[in-house]
Scaffold this active site. Structure first.
Site, PDB file in Angstrom:
ATOM      1  N   ASP A   7     -17.694   1.426 -29.721  1.00  0.00           N
ATOM      2  CA  ASP A   7     -17.160   1.374 -29.017  1.00  0.00           C
ATOM      3  C   ASP A   7     -16.704   1.735 -27.957  1.00  0.00           C
ATOM      4  O   ASP A   7     -17.903   2.131 -27.234  1.00  0.00           O
ATOM      5  CB  ASP A   7     -16.138   0.554 -29.794  1.00  0.00           C
ATOM      6  CG  ASP A   7     -14.802   2.225 -29.741  1.00  0.00           C
ATOM      7  OD1 ASP A   7     -15.324   3.045 -28.987  1.00  0.00           O
ATOM      8  OD2 ASP A   7     -13.929   1.861 -30.455  1.00  0.00           O
ATOM      9  N   CYS A  64     -16.150   6.745 -30.688  1.00  0.00           N
ATOM     10  CA  CYS A  64     -15.358   6.162 -30.494  1.00  0.00           C
ATOM     11  C   CYS A  64     -14.436   6.782 -29.517  1.00  0.00           C
ATOM     12  O   CYS A  64     -15.185   7.696 -28.973  1.00  0.00           O
ATOM     13  CB  CYS A  64     -14.703   5.248 -31.797  1.00  0.00           C
ATOM     14  SG  CYS A  64     -13.676   6.206 -33.042  1.00  0.00           S
ATOM     15  N   THR A  66     -11.815   8.831 -30.259  1.00  0.00           N
ATOM     16  CA  THR A  66     -11.096   9.303 -30.750  1.00  0.00           C
ATOM     17  C   THR A  66     -12.064  10.329 -31.802  1.00  0.00           C
ATOM     18  O   THR A  66     -12.062  11.089 -32.176  1.00  0.00           O
ATOM     19  CB  THR A  66      -9.735   9.135 -31.762  1.00  0.00           C
ATOM     20  OG1 THR A  66     -10.330   8.338 -32.552  1.00  0.00           O
ATOM     21  CG2 THR A  66      -8.703   8.813 -31.277  1.00  0.00           C
ATOM     22  N   HIS A  97     -23.334  22.958 -44.948  1.00  0.00           N
ATOM     23  CA  HIS A  97     -22.592  22.448 -46.233  1.00  0.00           C
ATOM     24  C   HIS A  97     -22.372  21.180 -46.995  1.00  0.00           C
ATOM     25  O   HIS A  97     -22.653  21.201 -47.967  1.00  0.00           O
ATOM     26  CB  HIS A  97     -21.176  22.971 -45.769  1.00  0.00           C
ATOM     27  CG  HIS A  97     -20.907  24.584 -45.815  1.00  0.00           C
ATOM     28  ND1 HIS A  97     -19.388  25.323 -46.611  1.00  0.00           N
ATOM     29  CD2 HIS A  97     -21.830  25.307 -45.972  1.00  0.00           C
ATOM     30  CE1 HIS A  97     -19.426  26.082 -46.209  1.00  0.00           C
ATOM     31  NE2 HIS A  97     -20.958  26.794 -45.220  1.00  0.00           N
ATOM     32  N   HIS A 133     -23.192  23.502 -52.965  1.00  0.00           N
ATOM     33  CA  HIS A 133     -23.075  22.599 -51.533  1.00  0.00           C
ATOM     34  C   HIS A 133     -24.114  20.925 -52.550  1.00  0.00           C
ATOM     35  O   HIS A 133     -23.381  19.921 -52.351  1.00  0.00           O
ATOM     36  CB  HIS A 133     -23.665  22.826 -50.301  1.00  0.00           C
ATOM     37  CG  HIS A 133     -23.272  23.893 -49.880  1.00  0.00           C
ATOM     38  ND1 HIS A 133     -21.588  24.206 -50.019  1.00  0.00           N
ATOM     39  CD2 HIS A 133     -23.775  24.978 -49.238  1.00  0.00           C
ATOM     40  CE1 HIS A 133     -21.193  25.202 -48.891  1.00  0.00           C
ATOM     41  NE2 HIS A 133     -22.417  25.869 -48.546  1.00  0.00           N
TER      42      HIS A 133
HETATM   43  C1  RB5 Z   1      -9.670   1.845 -28.801  1.00  0.00           C
HETATM   44  O1  RB5 Z   1      -8.823   1.933 -27.823  1.00  0.00           O
HETATM   45  C2  RB5 Z   1      -9.466   3.180 -29.642  1.00  0.00           C
HETATM   46  O2  RB5 Z   1      -8.690   2.817 -30.223  1.00  0.00           O
HETATM   47  C3  RB5 Z   1     -11.114   3.485 -30.689  1.00  0.00           C
HETATM   48  O3  RB5 Z   1     -12.040   3.535 -29.383  1.00  0.00           O
HETATM   49  C4  RB5 Z   1     -10.877   4.996 -32.183  1.00  0.00           C
HETATM   50  O4  RB5 Z   1     -10.433   5.971 -31.080  1.00  0.00           O
HETATM   51  C5  RB5 Z   1     -10.169   4.831 -32.994  1.00  0.00           C
HETATM   52  O5  RB5 Z   1      -9.765   5.177 -34.229  1.00  0.00           O
END
Ligand code: RB5
Length: 141
Positions: A7, A64, A66, A97, A133
């Site tokens: 994203d 993304c 996080t 694993h 596994h």
């Molecule tokens: C976008 O602001 C953020 O929420 C997305 O990139 C991600 O971290 C969601 O889990």
């Protein structure tokens, strides 16, 4: 062939990873997003997950902000084992694993230097093929 997607929160790191894959001579397809404009991570997470689950791509890389949202979305697709990794130990262990078929990264969590090492570890580590596994992975499905 690698399927890659992000994203807006993972867009910048994705550019670094694609440049790294180019240097390694590894083929990939970018499933978007194609700019840093705000967008919804499930769209890209699921596009890459379906491409991998269908067998058209050997593995995937998703990024993304996080790495959490996009991995949750990818893991809703049957046959996908998307692993969010923040270090090389996790990347190695999830290949050995879990036979993870998608690596998820947080573009706002790891710097490019570490992220590229994680990518290399993930891509270069084969599944252990150990019976315990395989049994556990079967238990996931
Ligand atoms: C976008 O602001 C953020 O929420 C997305 O990139 C991600 O971290 C969601 O889990």
């Amino acid at each position: 062939m690698i399927a890659i997607g992000s994203d807006h929160g993972g867009y910048a790191l994705k550019q670094e990873i694609m440049a790294h894959l180019d240097k390694r001579g590894l083929e990939y397809k970018d499933f978007g997003s194609f700019s840093e404009e705000s967008c919804d991570y499930p769209e890209y997470g699921k596009a890459v997950a379906h491409a991998v689950a269908d067998g058209a791509y050997e593995c995937g890389i998703l990024i993304c902000g996080t790495g959490i949202g996009i991995s949750i979305a990818a893991n809703k697709v049957p046959g996908i084992r998307a692993a969010l990794c923040t270090d090389c130990f996790m990347a190695e262990a999830t290949r050995l694993h879990n036979d993870a078929n998608i690596l998820a990264l947080g573009g706002r969590v790891v710097g490019a230097g570490l992220a590229l090492k994680i990518v290399d570890t993930f891509l270069d580590t084969p599944f252990s093929n150990e019976e315990r596994h395989m049994r556990r992975i079967k238990g996931i499905e």
